[in-house]
Enzyme design. Sequence first.
Site, short mmCIF file in Angstrom:
data_model
loop_
_atom_site.label_atom_id
_atom_site.label_comp_id
_atom_site.label_asym_id
_atom_site.label_seq_id
_atom_site.Cartn_x
_atom_site.Cartn_y
_atom_site.Cartn_z
N THR A 60 0.83 -1.20 0.00
CA THR A 60 0.00 0.00 0.00
C THR A 60 0.86 1.25 0.00
O THR A 60 1.96 1.25 0.55
CB THR A 60 -0.88 -0.01 1.26
OG1 THR A 60 -1.67 -1.19 1.27
CG2 THR A 60 -1.79 1.20 1.33
N ASP A 64 -8.42 -2.09 4.77
CA ASP A 64 -8.60 -0.88 5.57
C ASP A 64 -8.35 0.42 4.81
O ASP A 64 -8.85 1.47 5.21
CB ASP A 64 -7.65 -0.91 6.77
CG ASP A 64 -6.18 -0.88 6.34
OD1 ASP A 64 -5.78 -1.75 5.54
OD2 ASP A 64 -5.43 0.00 6.79
N THR A 120 -0.60 0.94 6.60
CA THR A 120 -0.25 -0.14 5.67
C THR A 120 -0.06 -1.42 6.48
O THR A 120 0.63 -1.41 7.49
CB THR A 120 1.02 0.18 4.86
OG1 THR A 120 1.36 -0.96 4.07
CG2 THR A 120 2.20 0.53 5.75
N GLY A 121 -0.68 -2.48 6.04
CA GLY A 121 -0.52 -3.72 6.78
C GLY A 121 -1.67 -4.68 6.51
O GLY A 121 -2.40 -4.54 5.53
#
Length: 343
Positions: free
Chosen positions: A209, A240, A260-261
Site C-alpha cells: 500500500t 482498511d 499499511t498492513g
Amino acid sequence: MANNDRWYVGNGRLVKSDNMLPKEKYVMVIHGGAGTILKKNMTPEKEAAYRAALKEALTTGYQAIQAGKSSIDAVEATIRVLEDCPLFNAGKGAVFTHDGRNEMDAAIMNGKTLEAGAVAGVTNIKNPISAARAVMEKSEHVMMTGPGAEQFAKDAGIEIVDPKYFWTKERWDGLQQALKEDSMKSKLDHSYQPAGKLGIENHDNKFGTVGAVALDKAGNLAAATSTGGMTNKKYGRIGDSPIIGAGTYANNKTVAVSCTGWGEFYIRNVVAYDLSALIAYKGLSVEEAGKTVIAKVDAMGGDGGLIALDKDGNAALPFNTDGMYRGTVTADGKIEIHIYKED
C-alpha cells in the site's frame, strides 16, 4: 537518524518506531508499504529504484506545499506518482486477485473540514486517489465501490484506462506462485480456510500500500492512501485503506494518518482514528500514540505500520515488520528515505 530509533516489545516481538528529531518540523511523510523487506533479498539496482521513486514522490508533494497549494493537493499529487510506479502495490503496480483482476482501493481526507472520499474495488481508473478526491468534492457521499464508482469517476472527468494497463509480469508471477501455494495447501489440508488466510499477499513482499500525509502552509492536514489489495484475494475483499478511521484519517485538531498492513486488523482496531483519539483524549504525543496502536495490532497477530503527522509538524513512522518503505521531508526541504528495520 538510527541513533534516535526507539524499540518496544509487542506480542514477543521488537517493534520499530522511528523517533523523529523534535526540533524538525515535517510537512510531508510517505510510505510505500511494510512487510518482509530484507536487504539480503534486494538488489542494489532495485533498492536504488525504490529510493528514487520515494524521493520523486516526496519532492512532488513538497513542491506543491512550497507553491502554496493545499495539503489535499499535495497528498493527491504525491500518491499519483506512486500509483504510476509499478514498484508499489497501487495503480500501475497493483497485485492480482484470485480471478486474475486488478481491484484497487483509495481514500483521501481533509483535516480542515473532515470531508473524505473513497473508492473500492475499481478496475479501470488510472489514478484511484483522484477518483477518491472526486467522491469527496463532487458528491454527497464518502465511499463508492465497483462499477458505480467507475461510472462516477468517468462522469467526473477522471482518466479511465483499459484494465490491461495494470498488468505487470512481476505481479502476475506473484499470483501464479500464490495459486500454487493454495493448491499445495489444499492437498495437505482439506479443511475450510477463511478467504483472508488464503488470499495472502506473498509473505516476502506484502503490504505494498502507498500513503501520504501532509501539513500545508495554512496549517491544514490531509491524508491519502491507495492500494491494490491482496494478491490472490477472493470474494471482493476490501481492506482498511479506503475505510475512513481504519486506514486513513485526518483532523486539524490532532493528526493525519495513513496505514499499511494486514487490513483486517487495522479495521478491527480502527487504527487511524484510534491514534487521533489517543492524542485528543489522552494527550499522548504522536509517537506514543503511534506505537500504542501498532502494539494493539501486533497483540492480535497482525502486522504492518503507519505514518502520522500531527498539527505541529511532529512525525511518527512505527511498524512491526522487517521493513517499511518510508520517507519524510521537513519544512526546509530536507528529505530522508528509509527502507529496512535497521535504517
